[in-house]
Scaffold this active site. Structure first.
Site, PDB file in Angstrom:
ATOM      1  CD  GLU A  72      59.762  75.419  38.506  1.00  0.00           C
ATOM      2  OE1 GLU A  72      59.634  76.426  39.238  1.00  0.00           O
ATOM      3  OE2 GLU A  72      60.075  74.300  38.955  1.00  0.00           O
ATOM      4  CG  HIS A  73      64.063  78.477  38.628  1.00  0.00           C
ATOM      5  ND1 HIS A  73      64.596  79.311  39.585  1.00  0.00           N
ATOM      6  CD2 HIS A  73      63.452  77.464  39.303  1.00  0.00           C
ATOM      7  CE1 HIS A  73      64.327  78.817  40.794  1.00  0.00           C
ATOM      8  NE2 HIS A  73      63.643  77.696  40.643  1.00  0.00           N
ATOM      9  CG  HIS A 117      64.433  73.113  39.881  1.00  0.00           C
ATOM     10  ND1 HIS A 117      65.539  73.879  40.204  1.00  0.00           N
ATOM     11  CD2 HIS A 117      63.420  73.584  40.664  1.00  0.00           C
ATOM     12  CE1 HIS A 117      65.210  74.757  41.133  1.00  0.00           C
ATOM     13  NE2 HIS A 117      63.938  74.607  41.432  1.00  0.00           N
ATOM     14  CD  GLU A 167      65.193  76.588  44.460  1.00  0.00           C
ATOM     15  OE1 GLU A 167      64.381  75.645  44.402  1.00  0.00           O
ATOM     16  OE2 GLU A 167      65.292  77.452  43.560  1.00  0.00           O
TER      17      GLU A 167
END
Length: 428
Positions: free
Chosen positions: A70-71, A67, A142
């Site tokens: 991905e960012h 993840h 987040e």
């Protein structure tokens, strides 16, 4: 370029495997105004232990790194890639799941430029120590945001109670603690191992001419150099068949308790077709009994044990599978007791030929309606392709199902040893 025609749904797929191993699928829909593209790697949050490209010894990377990667791919040395898409009139996004990371765009103009932007930015990573440290703060926020959401905590709490060791039990984004250990070198190592074109799929659906588009993608890929396709060796811990915990709970600031039952599915040694059969049958059964028109749901609702927050989902993958049912309940203990009894006695229920025919018709209708969505086709085609299944073969597969298939499946489906209950309780 190969051409596959699916006359039963009046669709044609053009496909080609590039010299570098990238699998490209094109669905030309000239009647559409919009074009949707998704570039997906067969790499998700569960891929934590593997042998890196060019190495002999395996490593275990921090939770949440897929993840995190991905960012970071959207951020280049001199710009944010989202701005590139905005200038081209496109909407862009990305997501990481347990098994995949995908980058996507939707646009009505500048289609070729947007395709180039999508492919080029994913295939051109840039990470610096400074930007990685900055991102840790953003992703920490987040994670904390999701940690404050009772439904999210209930979902992952249920999965975490099902699995002893398998990394599916960990939040896709990782934890605030785990992402602190991610370094620039870790990101490059994961990228080089899992983002090779041979481990990726590009699916484009919309208003374009397929031969021109395939030539465009082919020229783009031929202009780049990639190392020889790696053999990706992933390792997962041996997972007991039984659930990790039979019951579990947390306390949060909720006015109404939330209660869930989870089932650990048996996916070991299932082939793509067997996974598809199990996924379809489980979903059909859940819908038959627990949709708003279902017998069990009506009983729970009329008893005041659930409200319209009740929901269910089932997921079948090569390395794991689970089914989760639940929602808000003012009497969570009574609700879970009744729900568990329903699930365990489901195999004793009689499903008539008429019932089964109606279940199939409903599933076929839902599938056909979903094919009106470019996003559904592209996302699901990619998902099933990575399981060795063609999305457009799903419809005839549903039609081929027999009541005996369902009776055999339900006989061994629900087992108490593979179940857990999870509650989100109000703080005392």
């Amino acid at each position: 370029m190969n051409r596959q025609e699916f006359n039963h749904i009046n669709e044609t797929i053009h496909e080609e495997k590039m010299d570098n191993g990238l699998q490209v699928f094109l669905l030309s829909k000239p009647e559409m105004i919009k074009t949707y593209g998704i570039f997906t790697t067969n790499y998700g949050s569960i891929d934590q232990t593997f042998t890196p490209l060019g190495k002999e010894e395996e490593v275990t990377v921090p939770e949440g790194i897929a993840h995190f990667l991905e960012h970071k791919l959207f951020e280049k040395e001199d710009r944010d890639v989202f701005q590139d898409f905005t200038k081209l009139g496109a909407s862009a996004n990305a997501f990481t799941s347990f098994t995949k990371t995908a980058y996507l765009f939707s646009a009505t103009s500048h289609i070729y430029e947007n395709v180039r932007t999508l492919v080029d930015f994913v295939q051109d990573p840039y990470f610096s120590e400074q930007s990685v440290e900055k991102e840790k703060g953003i992703i920490s926020q987040e994670i904390r945001m999701y940690d404050d959401q009772p439904d999210w905590r209930g979902f992952f709490g249920t999965i975490g109670s099902l699995y002893h060791k398998h990394p599916v039990k960990v939040d896709i984004a990782g934890t605030v603690e785990s992402i602190q250990d991610i370094s620039k070198d870790d990101l490059y190592m994961c990228y080089e191992t899992f983002y090779h074109p041979s481990n990726m799929v590009l699916f484009l659906a919309g208003n374009f001419e397929p031969e021109e588009m395939m030539n465009y993608v082919r020229e783009n890929q031929n202009s780049k150099e990639f190392p020889e396709a790696p053999a990706i060796n992933r390792r997962f811990p041996r997972e007991p068949v039984s659930a990790f915990k039979s019951e579990n709970s947390i306390q949060m600031a909720v006015s109404t308790p939330k209660a869930y039952i989870g089932l650990k599915e048996q996916v070991a040694e299932l082939s793509g077709e067997e996974l598809l059969r199990s996924e379809l049958l489980s979903d059909m059964l859940l819908d038959f009994y627990f949709s708003t028109s279902g017998k069990y749901y009506d009983e729970l609702y009329q008893s005041g044990l659930v409200d319209d927050s009740f929901h269910f989902e089932t997921e079948w993958e090569r390395e794991f599978g689970f089914t989760v049912l639940g929602g808000d309940s003012r009497s969570p203990d009574a609700f879970l007791k009744r729900l568990k009894k329903m699930l365990l006695t489901m195999k004793k229920e009689t499903i008539t030929d008429e019932d089964f025919a109606r279940m199939k018709r409903k599933k076929i209708g839902e599938f056909m309606r979903a094919l009106n969505s470019l996003e559904f086709i592209a996302n699901q085609y990619t998902h099933y392709h990575m399981l060795g299944i063609n999305l457009f073969d799903v419809l005839p597969f549903i039609e081929s199902l027999k009541k005996e298939d369902m009776e055999e499946f339900v006989e061994n489906w629900m087992q108490e040893s593979r179940m857990t209950t999870f509650q989100v309780k109000p703080k005392e």
